[in-house]
Design a protein around this motif. Structure first.
Motif, PDB file in Angstrom:
ATOM      1  N   VAL A  14     -39.861   2.034   4.876  1.00 56.04           N
ATOM      2  CA  VAL A  14     -40.679   1.842   4.053  1.00 56.04           C
ATOM      3  C   VAL A  14     -41.920   0.501   4.328  1.00 56.04           C
ATOM      4  O   VAL A  14     -41.266  -0.477   3.902  1.00 56.04           O
ATOM      5  N   GLU A  58     -35.542  -0.024   2.946  1.00 55.48           N
ATOM      6  CA  GLU A  58     -36.332  -0.543   1.886  1.00 55.48           C
ATOM      7  C   GLU A  58     -36.023  -1.806   1.674  1.00 55.48           C
ATOM      8  O   GLU A  58     -34.923  -2.443   2.316  1.00 55.48           O
ATOM      9  N   ASP A  59     -37.154  -2.505   1.323  1.00 56.67           N
ATOM     10  CA  ASP A  59     -37.018  -4.124   1.190  1.00 56.67           C
ATOM     11  C   ASP A  59     -36.101  -4.377  -0.087  1.00 56.67           C
ATOM     12  O   ASP A  59     -35.130  -5.207  -0.020  1.00 56.67           O
TER      13      ASP A  59
HETATM   14 MG    MG Z   1     -40.742  -1.625  -0.500  1.00 58.43          MG
END
Ligand code: MG
Ligand code: 5GP
Ligand code: MG
Length: 178
Positions: free
Chosen positions: A40, A98-99
């Motif tokens: 993402v 995702e982060d």
């Molecule tokens: Mg993100």
């Protein structure tokens, strides 16, 4: 860049160690499966590359870009696809990387969408989790660190597009937001 930092929450060594642990676990769980790892953009890019370089199993890379934040630090609650996957994910085992999960809206919307496209399975791996901020029910399958409700930058996370290339994760001095 460094002079804008208030404090370090996770240093390079701690991140590296945890990423290797996650990579090992994920590689074991997906061994023998047709794995497609979805990055993402842009926040997860740094984590994504580190993670898959520590996973010595066959896998496919693909990127998606969604927008849930404007220039500020609060989620708008709506998620738009700005750049879509190139791969046909039908019958593939998809792992969304995702982060950070904050409200949970981005990941919830994204995993629903990828399931609707006919993936064999859709799971999520998040480097960071802010459980206290959750607005919708959403739980990642793999989480690097649980973090407090503070706005974080570094290791892919930005403020107004900057600070992604810091090797650690930390907070900014209050005057930077002013
Ligand atoms: Mg993100
Ligand atoms: P959610 O939809 O879960 O509220 O938002 C997730 C997205 O918001 C993350 O992928 C990230 O881009 C952004 N975000 C949430 N918390 C933070 C934070 O502390 N720092 C930064 N830089 N971005 C964040
Ligand atoms: Mg951002």
């Amino acid at each position: 860049m460094l002079m804008d930092i208030e404090k370090t929450l996770l240093d390079e060594a701690a991140i590296g160690k945890r990423v290797r642990e996650l990579a090992e676990q994920i590689a074991a769980d997906y061994a023998g499966k047709d794995l497609l790892m979805v990055c993402v953009l842009n926040g997860a890019a740094v984590f994504y590359i580190d993670l898959l370089m520590d996973m010595q199993i066959p896998l496919e890379m693909n990127f998606i870009r969604v927008s849930s934040y404007g220039a500020g630090t609060e989620s708008s609650g709506t998620v738009r696809i700005l750049y879509d996957l190139e791969a046909d994910i039908t019958d593939k085992h998809v792992l969304i990387v995702e982060d950070i999960i904050d409200s949970g809206r981005t990941l919830k919307r994204l995993s629903k969408l990828l399931k609707e496209r006919g993936a064999a399975s859709v799971k999520c791996c998040c480097l960071l989790d802010k459980p206290s901020r959750r607005a919708v029910e959403m739980q990642a399958d793999y989480v690097g660190f649980s973090v407090p409700d503070e706005f974080l930058v570094g290791y892919g996370l930005d403020y107004n597009g900057k600070y992604r290339n810091l090797r650690f994760i930390g907070t900014l001095k209050p005057e930077i937001y002013e």
